[in-house]
Design a protein around this motif. Structure first.
Motif, PDB file in Angstrom:
ATOM      1  N   ILE A 174       0.874  -1.185   0.000  1.00 31.99           N
ATOM      2  CA  ILE A 174       0.000   0.000   0.000  1.00 31.99           C
ATOM      3  C   ILE A 174       0.901   1.222   0.000  1.00 31.99           C
ATOM      4  O   ILE A 174       1.837   1.316   0.809  1.00 31.99           O
ATOM      5  CB  ILE A 174      -0.945   0.025   1.215  1.00 31.99           C
ATOM      6  CG1 ILE A 174      -1.848  -1.221   1.193  1.00 31.99           C
ATOM      7  CG2 ILE A 174      -1.814   1.298   1.193  1.00 31.99           C
ATOM      8  CD1 ILE A 174      -2.862  -1.286   2.321  1.00 31.99           C
ATOM      9  N   ALA A 213      -4.005   1.352   6.453  1.00 30.66           N
ATOM     10  CA  ALA A 213      -3.144   0.561   5.571  1.00 30.66           C
ATOM     11  C   ALA A 213      -2.473  -0.568   6.361  1.00 30.66           C
ATOM     12  O   ALA A 213      -2.436  -1.723   5.913  1.00 30.66           O
ATOM     13  CB  ALA A 213      -2.100   1.462   4.927  1.00 30.66           C
ATOM     14  N   VAL A 221       3.985  -1.191   3.634  1.00 30.29           N
ATOM     15  CA  VAL A 221       3.306   0.088   3.450  1.00 30.29           C
ATOM     16  C   VAL A 221       4.420   1.107   3.207  1.00 30.29           C
ATOM     17  O   VAL A 221       5.397   1.153   3.973  1.00 30.29           O
ATOM     18  CB  VAL A 221       2.479   0.494   4.696  1.00 30.29           C
ATOM     19  CG1 VAL A 221       1.888   1.881   4.519  1.00 30.29           C
ATOM     20  CG2 VAL A 221       1.382  -0.530   4.965  1.00 30.29           C
TER      21      VAL A 221
END
Ligand SMILES: C[S@@+](CC[C@H](N)C(=O)[O-])C[C@H]1O[C@@H](n2cnc3c(N)ncnc32)[C@H](O)[C@@H]1O
Length: 254
Positions: A174, A213, A221
């Protein structure tokens, strides 16, 4: 969230298909302008493209539109491995990893990730920004040199926080770039991005994005930050890659 209440209207050239004009005014809730007046913010649809401009404001550049076929963009896409973002996002043992680009903006970073082989699911909550990006994607999809990259990019208009509550797919990565340009003329904002400052900022607090996230537990992330900007509240990143003006904080999990 704050708003400058800039009047915004759609100006469509007469050659533009009526159904496309209607779709844009309805989906964006914009009035149709019949002429360029004063220095209102305009979304201008021509047969070539959709662009944002503020005619009559000598301090602002002419217009802003998304163009992935620009030589500079194509050149960067030829060597995606050189990009710090791609180095930050890369994951092992995944042929075509899925990345959620949670803050798509004008899709510049999403394009680099797609060029590096990621399947990119982009989310953009500002409908005007999303319309500019969608138009850029549609034009670029017709360009044989980059069509294969564009095929890996998919845009959803809306708040990514809603999606992250129950994602339809498990992403490997993400990516968050919550740095909405500063609303200050003094800020060193790239010329074309100054126009974006005039739109309503509908961004969410970056900490909320990071929290949501991490809760999905992707392999990584990746958060873009100003080089000297503070860490986002929450757990400390696993490591950081530093560029000249920005850095990427990488949270490894999964
Ligand atoms: C700094 S820009 C991203 C620039 C982008 N990385 C690029 O390369 O063009 C941040 C964007 O994220 C969008 N955004 C912020 N919060 C969001 C959210 N919760 N859901 C979807 N988009 C969001 C903003 O509207 C803004 O367009």
């Amino acid at each position: 969230m704050h708003s400058l209440h800039q009047p915004l209207a759609l100006l469509a050239d007469p050659q533009c298909p009526a159904d496309r004009v209607r779709l844009l005014t309805e989906s964006l809730g914009l009035p149709l302008a019949t002429e360029v007046r004063g220095s209102a913010l305009l979304l201008h649809l021509s047969p070539e493209r959709l662009e944002l401009s503020k005619p009559g404001d000598p301090d602002l550049p002419g217009a802003l539109w998304v163009d992935f076929t620009r030589p500079a963009a194509r050149k960067r896409a030829l060597h995606p491995g050189r990009e710090l973002l791609v180095q930050a996002a890369k994951v092992r043992h995944a042929a075509s990893p899925l990345v959620i680009d949670a803050t798509a903006g004008l899709g510049r970073d999403g394009f680099l990730l797609a060029a590096a082989g990621f399947q990119v699911r982009m989310f953009e909550c500002n409908p005007i920004v999303a319309a500019l990006l969608q138009d850029g994607l549609e034009r670029a999809a017709r360009s044989p040199q980059i069509a294969a990259i564009i095929e890996r990019m998919r845009l959803t208009v809306g708040n990514v926080l809603d999606y992250l509550q129950q994602p339809a797919e498990q992403p490997e990565v993400i990516y968050l770039d919550p740095m909405f340009p500063e609303r200050s003329k003094a800020a060193k904002v790239k010329q074309d991005l100054q126009l974006l400052q005039l739109l309503d900022d509908q961004s969410q607090a970056p900490e909320l994005l990071l929290q949501a996230a991490l809760a999905i537990r992707p392999k990584k992330v990746v958060v873009k930050r100003p080089l000297k900007g503070p860490l986002l509240a929450g757990p400390a990143p696993s490591y950081t890659l530093k560029g000249k003006a920005i850095r990427f904080d990488v949270y490894v999990g999964g």
